[in-house]
Design a protein around this motif. Structure first.
Motif, PDB file in Angstrom:
ATOM      1  N   ALA A   1      -3.409   2.232  -4.237  1.00 11.01           N
ATOM      2  CA  ALA A   1      -3.139   2.398  -2.903  1.00 11.01           C
ATOM      3  C   ALA A   1      -4.332   2.265  -1.992  1.00 11.01           C
ATOM      4  O   ALA A   1      -4.437   1.870  -0.811  1.00 11.01           O
ATOM      5  CB  ALA A   1      -2.652   3.710  -2.689  1.00 11.01           C
ATOM      6  N   GLN A   2      -5.577   2.549  -2.516  1.00 11.63           N
ATOM      7  CA  GLN A   2      -6.923   2.653  -1.914  1.00 11.63           C
ATOM      8  C   GLN A   2      -7.282   1.348  -1.707  1.00 11.63           C
ATOM      9  O   GLN A   2      -7.824   0.926  -0.886  1.00 11.63           O
ATOM     10  CB  GLN A   2      -7.859   3.374  -2.923  1.00 11.63           C
ATOM     11  CG  GLN A   2      -8.953   3.465  -2.292  1.00 11.63           C
ATOM     12  CD  GLN A   2     -10.178   4.372  -3.213  1.00 11.63           C
ATOM     13  OE1 GLN A   2     -10.283   4.198  -4.219  1.00 11.63           O
ATOM     14  NE2 GLN A   2     -10.856   5.207  -2.400  1.00 11.63           N
ATOM     15  N   GLU A   3      -7.166   0.475  -2.855  1.00 12.44           N
ATOM     16  CA  GLU A   3      -7.575  -1.084  -2.676  1.00 12.44           C
ATOM     17  C   GLU A   3      -6.948  -1.637  -1.606  1.00 12.44           C
ATOM     18  O   GLU A   3      -7.446  -2.554  -1.009  1.00 12.44           O
ATOM     19  CB  GLU A   3      -7.268  -1.537  -4.086  1.00 12.44           C
ATOM     20  CG  GLU A   3      -8.272  -1.088  -5.157  1.00 12.44           C
ATOM     21  CD  GLU A   3      -7.767  -1.639  -6.613  1.00 12.44           C
ATOM     22  OE1 GLU A   3      -6.742  -2.229  -6.764  1.00 12.44           O
ATOM     23  OE2 GLU A   3      -8.526  -1.253  -7.557  1.00 12.44           O
TER      24      GLU A   3
ATOM     25  N   ALA B   1       0.878  -1.298  -0.200  1.00 11.65           N
ATOM     26  CA  ALA B   1      -0.004   0.016  -0.012  1.00 11.65           C
ATOM     27  C   ALA B   1       0.916   1.086  -0.183  1.00 11.65           C
ATOM     28  O   ALA B   1       0.617   2.270  -0.689  1.00 11.65           O
ATOM     29  CB  ALA B   1      -0.831  -0.067   1.118  1.00 11.65           C
ATOM     30  N   ARG B   2       1.856   1.337   0.830  1.00 15.11           N
ATOM     31  CA  ARG B   2       2.648   2.356   0.904  1.00 15.11           C
ATOM     32  C   ARG B   2       3.349   2.730  -0.641  1.00 15.11           C
ATOM     33  O   ARG B   2       3.669   3.793  -0.810  1.00 15.11           O
ATOM     34  CB  ARG B   2       3.922   2.163   1.949  1.00 15.11           C
ATOM     35  CG  ARG B   2       4.516   3.581   1.999  1.00 15.11           C
ATOM     36  CD  ARG B   2       5.475   3.542   3.395  1.00 15.11           C
ATOM     37  NE  ARG B   2       6.262   4.672   3.444  1.00 15.11           N
ATOM     38  CZ  ARG B   2       5.884   6.084   3.788  1.00 15.11           C
ATOM     39  NH1 ARG B   2       4.606   6.240   4.024  1.00 15.11           N
ATOM     40  NH2 ARG B   2       6.851   7.129   3.704  1.00 15.11           N
ATOM     41  N   HIS B   3       3.745   1.400  -1.098  1.00 11.71           N
ATOM     42  CA  HIS B   3       4.729   1.606  -2.450  1.00 11.71           C
ATOM     43  C   HIS B   3       3.446   2.529  -3.544  1.00 11.71           C
ATOM     44  O   HIS B   3       4.300   3.446  -4.064  1.00 11.71           O
ATOM     45  CB  HIS B   3       4.983   0.570  -3.038  1.00 11.71           C
ATOM     46  CG  HIS B   3       5.357   0.513  -4.353  1.00 11.71           C
ATOM     47  ND1 HIS B   3       6.595   0.893  -4.904  1.00 11.71           N
ATOM     48  CD2 HIS B   3       4.707   0.039  -5.722  1.00 11.71           C
ATOM     49  CE1 HIS B   3       6.842   0.847  -6.213  1.00 11.71           C
ATOM     50  NE2 HIS B   3       5.647   0.434  -6.726  1.00 11.71           N
TER      51      HIS B   3
ATOM     52  N   GLY C   1      -5.040   7.832   3.843  1.00  8.33           N
ATOM     53  CA  GLY C   1      -5.057   9.152   3.067  1.00  8.33           C
ATOM     54  C   GLY C   1      -5.176   8.846   1.294  1.00  8.33           C
ATOM     55  O   GLY C   1      -5.144   9.920   0.850  1.00  8.33           O
ATOM     56  N   ALA C   2      -5.233   7.671   1.061  1.00  4.49           N
ATOM     57  CA  ALA C   2      -5.526   7.364  -0.345  1.00  4.49           C
ATOM     58  C   ALA C   2      -6.761   8.096  -0.948  1.00  4.49           C
ATOM     59  O   ALA C   2      -6.683   8.668  -1.957  1.00  4.49           O
ATOM     60  CB  ALA C   2      -5.221   5.823  -0.659  1.00  4.49           C
ATOM     61  N   ASP C   3      -7.614   7.955  -0.089  1.00  4.80           N
ATOM     62  CA  ASP C   3      -9.054   8.568  -0.686  1.00  4.80           C
ATOM     63  C   ASP C   3      -8.797  10.157  -1.084  1.00  4.80           C
ATOM     64  O   ASP C   3      -9.188  10.610  -1.958  1.00  4.80           O
ATOM     65  CB  ASP C   3     -10.015   8.379   0.344  1.00  4.80           C
ATOM     66  CG  ASP C   3     -10.452   6.901   0.439  1.00  4.80           C
ATOM     67  OD1 ASP C   3     -10.132   6.111  -0.436  1.00  4.80           O
ATOM     68  OD2 ASP C   3     -11.098   6.404   1.617  1.00  4.80           O
TER      69      ASP C   3
END
Length: 416
Positions: free
Chosen positions: A398-400, A372-374, A405-407
């Protein structure tokens, strides 16, 4: 008149008999490394003969017989004579290897009434040493302290007391003995290390440092060509956490031509890192990797992945952006490891080097980074580079994967 002559003759014979029976006996006993002592006692001719015989048998190695006979005879005697038999038995026991029993016998002998104070003091010392050799550290140390407090003593005995108390962690007592021992014999060699440790434990850091510096300047050691002198000083500074002084001392040894070779050069690097001078350490590594650093134009250091990693870590600690990222690029290329590509990406991101971060993230992705961080960092970096389509794709991934904070990032880039 005849009766008077008879009385005189009888008295003379009695006086002669007493003179012959009374004798001064000197026993000299060596107890397995314990110092030689002597005891002068007035004993009967019969006892003197027995003691001489036992001493002779002891010298011949009949330890069992001497110890048994001496202990048996001691039970029949009193005072000074008993003490002599006990000391012979103790000597035999010590040579048999029964240090604990030998110590007990010396302890009993020295406490008997009539024993000369000087002799009792020597037996006390023997008891102390034997107890220590028997592993009875607490009682042995106590006996040694009693002996040392009783009068003058050798420097070796005083330094032994220092060591014993230090080994027991009794630092205050060790320091008390240290002050007395240092007056008897100035510390040198391992005794300097011992003294430094004690001063460090008791918080007397200034005294410890002064002692280290004294070892460097005494007898011209500041210009010594003996490598061990310099190594000893560096080790002492390290033990005192005086890392800057340790590093500067070793630099002086290198400049003086005393320290040479790869191992000594690597120590220069390690000491600079410990001293909080990573930039200097990095410079030394790069200089050591240069072809002209060693003999015949060969590098002084081997170009290994471990050394390259140390170089990268040093530049990073020094907060030198360009050198650090370049060094991590080399490490990442050599290792092919995901973690190294990720490390370079994180540093470039933190320092706002978006082009480098993008390249490093792409390398990490090729090596299997699907975290996710990548994807979150990939989206942020792409957004900074105004690459909005790749940014949206990265934020969606990243959201998936549940990146925090991705949203918000996805909403902000959707308007582009």
């Amino acid at each position: 008149m005849n009766r008077l002559l008879v009385r005189v003759r009888r008295g003379g014979r009695r006086l002669m008999r007493l003179t012959l029976v009374s004798t001064c006996l000197m026993l000299v006993m060596e107890v397995s490394g314990v110092t030689t002592a002597s005891a002068a006692m007035r004993v009967s001719a019969e006892v003197a003969g027995q003691l001489r015989t036992l001493q002779s048998r002891l010298d011949e190695g009949d330890y069992d017989e001497v110890s048994e006979r001496a202990e048996r005879e001691a039970k029949r005697q009193r005072g000074e004579v008993r003490a002599l038999y006990l000391s012979l038995a103790a000597s035999a026991r010590a040579r048999q290897g029964d240090q604990a029993q030998a110590a007990r016998l010396y302890g009993e002998a020295r406490r008997l009434p009539g024993v000369d104070a000087k002799q009792a003091r020597e037996w006390l010392r023997r008891e102390a040493m034997l107890r220590l050799r028997a592993g009875e550290q607490e009682s042995g140390t106590a006996r040694l302290a009693e002996y040392l407090h009783g009068g003058s003593a050798s420097a070796d005995d005083l330094w032994l007391a220092v060591s014993l108390e230090a080994n027991r962690g009794q630092w205050a007592r060790a320091e008390d003995w240290l002050e007395r021992a240092s007056k008897a014999s100035a510390p040198s060699g391992d005794r300097v290390k011992l003294a430094v440790s004690i001063y460090q434990q008791t918080g007397r850091h200034a005294a410890a440092v002064a002692l280290v510096e004294q070892t460097l300047t005494e007898k011209g050691q500041a210009g010594s060509q003996n490598l061990e002198d310099w190594q000893h000083a560096v080790a002492l500074y390290q033990r005192l956490s005086q890392h800057t002084r340790a590093a500067s001392t070793w630099e002086a040894a290198w400049a003086a031509g005393v320290a040479r070779g790869r191992e000594a050069y690597q120590q220069r690097i390690d000491l600079q890192l410990a001293a909080g001078a990573p930039a200097r350490a990095a410079e030394l590594i790069e200089a050591g990797l240069a072809k002209a650093a060693g003999h015949a134009g060969r590098p002084l250091l081997d170009d290994t992945p471990a050394l390259r990693r140390q170089l990268a870590q040093a530049w990073t600690a020094a907060r030198d952006t360009d050198h650090s990222l370049a060094a991590w690029a080399t490490v990442s290329e050599q290792s092919g490891a995901l973690e190294d590509a990720r490390q370079r990406a994180e540093l470039a991101y933190d320092w706002g080097r978006w082009d480098v971060a993008s390249e490093a993230l792409a390398s990490a992705g090729e090596r299997g980074d699907d975290s996710a961080r990548h994807w979150l960092l990939s989206g942020i970096v792409a957004n900074q580079l105004e690459q909005f389509d790749p940014a949206r794709d990265a934020f969606k991934k990243a959201q998936e994967r549940g990146a925090e904070g991705a949203d918000a990032w996805l909403k902000s880039v959707a308007q582009r």
